[in-house]
Every structure is written in C-alpha cells, then in structure tokens.
Write a protein that holds these residues in place. Structure first.
Motif, short mmCIF file in Angstrom:
data_model
loop_
_atom_site.label_atom_id
_atom_site.label_comp_id
_atom_site.label_asym_id
_atom_site.label_seq_id
_atom_site.Cartn_x
_atom_site.Cartn_y
_atom_site.Cartn_z
N ILE A 220 0.86 -1.18 0.00
CA ILE A 220 0.00 0.00 0.00
C ILE A 220 0.89 1.22 0.00
O ILE A 220 1.63 1.46 0.95
N LEU B 14 -2.38 3.91 5.87
CA LEU B 14 -3.77 3.65 5.54
C LEU B 14 -4.63 3.62 6.81
O LEU B 14 -5.73 4.16 6.84
N GLU C 82 -9.43 6.73 -2.28
CA GLU C 82 -9.42 6.14 -3.62
C GLU C 82 -8.02 6.14 -4.20
O GLU C 82 -7.59 5.17 -4.84
N SER D 67 -6.08 3.41 -2.52
CA SER D 67 -6.52 2.10 -3.00
C SER D 67 -5.97 1.82 -4.40
O SER D 67 -5.55 0.70 -4.70
N ARG E 36 -3.49 -1.20 -5.56
CA ARG E 36 -3.76 -2.12 -6.66
C ARG E 36 -2.55 -2.23 -7.59
O ARG E 36 -2.14 -3.33 -7.97
#
Length: 656
Positions: free
Chosen positions: A14, A239, A267, A270, A274
C-alpha cells in the motif's frame, strides 16, 4: 515438476499518494521522508536477532525437543526412497511376490512413524512459536501503553494501530503456518542431500547443479521483494491513519463537507495499492518460473547420472531409482523453503517493528520512592505546546488545596483539557513545574503520578469481559463486596445487580451493551476503587444528555468525596457548585475565585454565566407555553444539554 501456487494477499503493498511519503525509521524514530511525522522506531537486524535469542533462551528445552522430534521424523521419512529402490531391484531380479512382503510392511511402518513424528514436531514447533509470539506481544503492549501521548501523536495513531493489529497478525500467521513448514522443509533438504551422498557422491553433485539457479533466483527475489515488504508495513500504518481520521472524525467530515476530499484520498491510496499488488504478483511469478528451471536442470542431471552409472555397473537400477526419488522429493521442500522466504521477509519486518517499540527505554523510576503527602496540586509557570512555536498553555500558575474542588472553565480551545492532561501526566509540560502533595512530578516518576492522579474523560472504554473484571482493573484484589460498595457509592449498584448475571455479566464488545451513563458509572466506580488522592474529571458527563448528566454529576460528587477534584466543567452549574472556579482564556488563567465572587466581578466568567442564564430562559419560554397550551402546570425545564448547547453552552465545549 511442481511449484507452489501463490494465493497470498500479503504481497500487496500500500503506497501513500504523492506528497505523503513515509519510510521505516531507525531506533531514533525519525522519518527523513515524512517531515510531518516521526514514526515509532523499528529495530535493526542485529537488534531483532538479539531479542529473539533472548526470548528463546528461556525455552531451550522446548526448542531442543522440537528439533529432535523433527529430525527423527524427517530421517524416518527418508527411508521411503531406499525401500522403493530395493523393491525395484527385487522386481528386476525376479525374486517373486514373497520377497516384497517385508519391504512393503516396512513402507507402511515408515509412513506411520513419519506421520506421528511430523504431528508431534509440528505441535512442539507451534508451541514454541506461540510462546515467542506471546512474549513479544506482551512486551510490546506493556511498552506501548506507557508511551508518552506526544510520541504517539507525532507518529500518528495509525502507526501504533497497524503494529498491534496487522504486524501481530502477520507474525501469528507465520508462527502457526510458515514456521512448522519451513522447519520441516529445511530438515528434509539437508537430510535428503546427505542421503544422496550415501547412495553415491556423484548423485549429490548432479543434484547440486540446480543450486546456482536457485541461489540466483532467491537473490533476484530478495532484491525486489524486501523493499516491497518494508514499504508495505509503513504504508499499512498510513492507511490505518487515514481510515481512523476519516471514520473516527466522520461527524467533522460531514459537517465541513469534506466527504469528497476524504473519499478521493482513500481512492488514491486504493489505486496505488492495486498497482503495487500487481508488481508484487509479477515478482512472485518470476520467482517461481526460475525455480521451475532449477528443477528441470537438477532432475535432468540426476536421470543422466543414473543412466551412466547403471550402464557402467556402478549402481543398481534400484539405487538410481532411489536417487531420482530423493531428488524429486526435494521439489516441494525446496520450493516451500524458498517460497517461505516471502513469509520470513514480511514476518521479519513486522517483528522488527514490534521489537522497535518493545525495546524503547523503560520509564525512569526515581530513586527515593517519594509519595505525595496529600492531594494538593501546585502548578507554577506551566507551559505546553503540541507543536513548536504554537503554545497551548502559557505561564499557568495554580494552587489547589488538598480536598478542594476546582472547576476549569473557558471557551473551546482555552486549554482546559490540555491543563487537565498535563496535571495527570498524560502530556509532558514544555515549561514550568508541577508538584503533587508537595512532591515534584519529576521525583514521583510516571508510575508515581499514575498512582496519585486518576483522570476520567467523556470517552470511557468498557473492556470486553465480566463487569467485575472490568472494575478490578482499578484494584485487582478487590472482593465482590468491595465492588458492590464502589458501585453503590456512585449510585450504580441497582442497575448492576439487575444485569442478567450481576457482576458476572459479560459487557463490552460482544457482551451486554451498557448505556453511556452506565459506562461512566463504571469509570467512576473504578475511581472509587483506585482511591487516588487527586481525581480529574474532563467533561465526564458530557455525553449523557441533560437528565443523564445530572445523574452522573451526582455520582461524580460522591466519587470525589475525600479527594482533591479538578473538574473540566461543560455545564456552568458544575462550576457554580465547585469550591473555586478557574477561568482560562487563550491558554492562560484570567480569573479565579468562587462562583459568587466571579459573577460579582463582572469579568469573563460573569459574561459566560449571563449567556448561559439567557439561553436557559429562552429554553424555558416555549416549554412553559407548550405546557400551558396542553392544560398542564409548568415545571422546571432542564438546562440545555450538551447535545443542544447554545450561547455559552457552545463556548464551554470540548477541545484543547
């Protein structure tokens, strides 16, 4: 050939968005890439190994027993390949079915013995791992609970939360799954290579041809994976911090219409997670493709060597078969051991983060063992700042006599809560001095201050478990009768005994849900049980509503009997009932005196009292009119509660 399938989500990294970069820190706890946050320290490799050795030193017998059982089980399992090779020789020599009976029975015995040893060894290794984990977790929690609040705030709450949640979970997962598997795999590799050497040294050389490819694969993987896990641990804290800010402050977010920016920030993080997860999967896929190549090279070399040795009469077909089976049996252990480096990297990073906090210097315990003579509080020239150059308290001087009840009053941001927390030892003053019962807090030490002062705020936590156990946090050896007396003192005995199982009723998470007023009753009962000479109530009745607040105010009065009380007043009647009122404004004491004296003086307190009185009258008018319209006699209308503060009420709200 086989390779372990990667179904792990822990490869995911992350990454904070641009402008919010964070990195791991050394033992100083300083982050060079994030000037706004000084993360909690992370232990270095040598320090982590030293801590692990220290923990294991107290469990040598368990460690030795686990190793011996696993070695025995692995050694027994290695008899399978020679027995199969012997069966092949018997078939080639046409010895007949009777000759196969004994080898087949031995194969069954070997399988059973290996299984029993594997189970016993796994249990011992798991017990050893759980013992180590419990020790690390206890050391971490013990130290984390005593961290200065400024240190936690500087790091961000997410940093500490991620260590106590995701880092502990990662180590627990490794201990319960990876550690037993890795231990068995490592022993299998070592003993299998020894078995190949016993069959014929040339088989060992053929097997070792795969080693260079495996070494290069591991080096390739570690260079790319290690940074991923280091960033993952820190990014998890980032996070967590963002989630706590967004969810914990949801009311503020909605009030100021910050939903969009907060959602966009989450967002972005995230999306970054990803992208990095895909990079992590690419690394793992490349790692296993290289391991498959090593398996191909080794097995081809093993079969070729066996063919040449059998053709030259150096070994039998059965021996060559045993050698091939030995090497084939290495596929899963080698892949597992190398793959579990993935777990080791992540668990090692988590372990270092826990040890970094656990190894922080212990609280200083002053020599001499002085104790406060009474409940007097003296504050002289006190100053405090949450950030450099932005003082919250300046030059506070205050004398509270033993047994006196003092109310702190002021507008939001005046410094009431900060002053209360500094006196309670939660914050460290940046200037001035504090003495409790005639003893300077520096001579008392943190533990001495905790024994002398108990602070109760409006944010009371009810711990999961029996109500009696929750109360005994304040006095572990308290009897049930003492618990009942404490509850009776604060007017909570009736509802406590009405619970389904009385004091044995499970409350908190997953148990019986207590109301806000009941939770505060529990906190006040803990205060009675702890029996400190000084008690600080920081808006302890603010969340109970008007009627509930009056009940809790009466409970607080009884809990404060016989001790010095400092009350951060959110309702002016609380201040009016105190022995003395201290008015703060801009981090300074601007007025002090009794309620009557300050109202007569016509200063800041008088303005607040007049505004509160006007707001009460305004609240009385519609209530009285409504009562008359309904044909009823008017009754006293309670003052506006904390959920509907107007005028002076809003000025007396929380805040630093």
């Amino acid at each position: 050939m086989t390779a372990l399938h990667d179904d792990r989500a822990d490869v995911t990294e992350i990454t904070p968005p641009t402008g919010d970069t964070q990195t791991e820190t050394d033992m100083s706890g300083t982050s060079t890439d994030h000037p706004g946050r000084a993360l909690l320290p992370t232990a270095g490799g040598a320090e982590s190994l030293a801590a692990l050795r220290g923990i294991l030193s107290g469990h040598r017998l368990l460690a030795v027993a686990a190793a011996l059982v696993l070695v025995a089980g692995t050694g027994i399992g290695l008899l399978t390949a020679p027995l199969l090779g012997h069966i092949v020789d018997l078939v080639v020599e046409r010895e007949g079915p009777r000759a196969l009976t004994v080898p087949l029975v031995l194969l069954v015995v070997v399988a059973l013995a290996r299984g029993a040893a594997a189970v016993a060894g796994g249990v011992l290794v798991a017990r050893l791992g759980e013992t180590v984990l419990a020790t690390v977790r206890e050391r971490f929690i013990e130290r984390a609970l005593r961290l200065p609040l400024e240190r936690v705030e500087a790091a961000g709450s997410g940093d500490l939360v991620s260590r106590v949640t995701s880092d502990v979970s990662m180590i627990a997962k490794s201990v319960r799954q990876a550690l037993p598997e890795f231990t068995r795999s490592a022993l299998t590799i070592v003993l299998t290579l020894a078995g190949l050497a016993v069959l014929d040294w040339r088989f060992l050389l053929a097997a070792l041809l795969a080693v260079p490819v495996q070494i290069l694969s591991v080096r390739w993987y570690l260079r790319r994976a290690a940074p991923v896990y280091a960033k993952h641990r820190v990014a998890t804290g980032a996070l967590q911090h963002q989630l706590l800010d967004s969810i914990g402050g949801v009311r503020t977010v909605r009030a100021f219409r910050l939903n969009g920016p907060h959602a966009a920030l989450l967002e972005d993080r995230s999306g970054a997670a990803r992208d990095v997860a895909l990079r992590g999967l690419h690394i793992v896929t490349g790692f296993f493709s290289r391991l498959n190549l090593a398996e191909f090279i080794g097995l081809a070399a093993m079969l070729g060597t066996g063919f040449l040795l059998v053709r030259n009469g150096a070994v039998s077909i059965g021996t060559a078969t045993a050698a091939a089976l030995y090497f084939h049996s290495l596929f899963n252990p080698v892949n597992a051991a190398l793959y579990l480096i993935d777990d080791a990297q992540s668990a090692g990073a988590s372990f270092a983060r826990l040890i970094g906090v656990a190894n922080l210097p212990a609280e200083r315990t002053p020599e001499g063992g002085k104790a406060p003579a009474d409940g007097a509080v003296r504050v002289t020239g006190l100053g405090h700042a949450y950030a450099d150059g932005r003082p919250v308290l300046s030059g506070i001087t205050l004398d509270v006599r033993s047994g006196e009840r003092v109310a702190l009053v002021g507008a939001s941001g005046a410094g009431k809560t900060t002053l209360a927390k500094v006196i309670a030892g939660i914050h460290t003053p940046t200037g001035g001095s504090i003495s409790l019962g005639g003893v300077d807090v520096r001579e008392l030490g943190p533990e001495g201050v905790r024994r002398a002062v108990t602070l109760i705020s409006q944010e009371v936590h009810v711990f999961a478990g029996p109500l009696g156990a929750d109360l005994r946090l304040a006095q572990p050896d308290a009897t049930d009768e003492e618990l009942r007396r404490a509850l009776a003192t604060v007017g909570a005995l009736d509802w406590a005994e009405a619970l389904p199982e009385g004091l044995a009723t499970v409350v908190g998470e997953g148990g019986h849900r207590l109301t806000v007023a009941q939770a505060q009753h529990v906190a006040l009962a803990r205060l009675v049980l702890a029996d400190p000479p000084i008690a600080i109530l920081d808006e302890a009745t603010a969340d109970a509503g008007s009627a509930g607040a009056r009940v809790l105010e009466e409970a607080a009065e009884r809990a404060l009997e016989g001790r010095t009380g400092v009350v951060v007043a959110h309702r002016l009647p609380q201040a009016a009932a105190a022995d003395r009122v201290v008015v703060l404004d801009g981090g300074r004491v601007v007025e002090t005196g009794t309620h009557t004296e300050l109202v007569a003086a016509g200063g800041r307190y008088a303005e607040l009292w007049a505004a509160w009185s006007d707001s009460r009258q305004e609240a009385d008018v519609p209530s009285a009119a409504g009562a008359r319209a309904a044909g009823h006699a008017t009754a006293d209308v309670p003052a506006p509660g904390p959920s509907d503060r107007s005028g002076a009420g809003s000025a007396l709200g929380g805040g630093r």
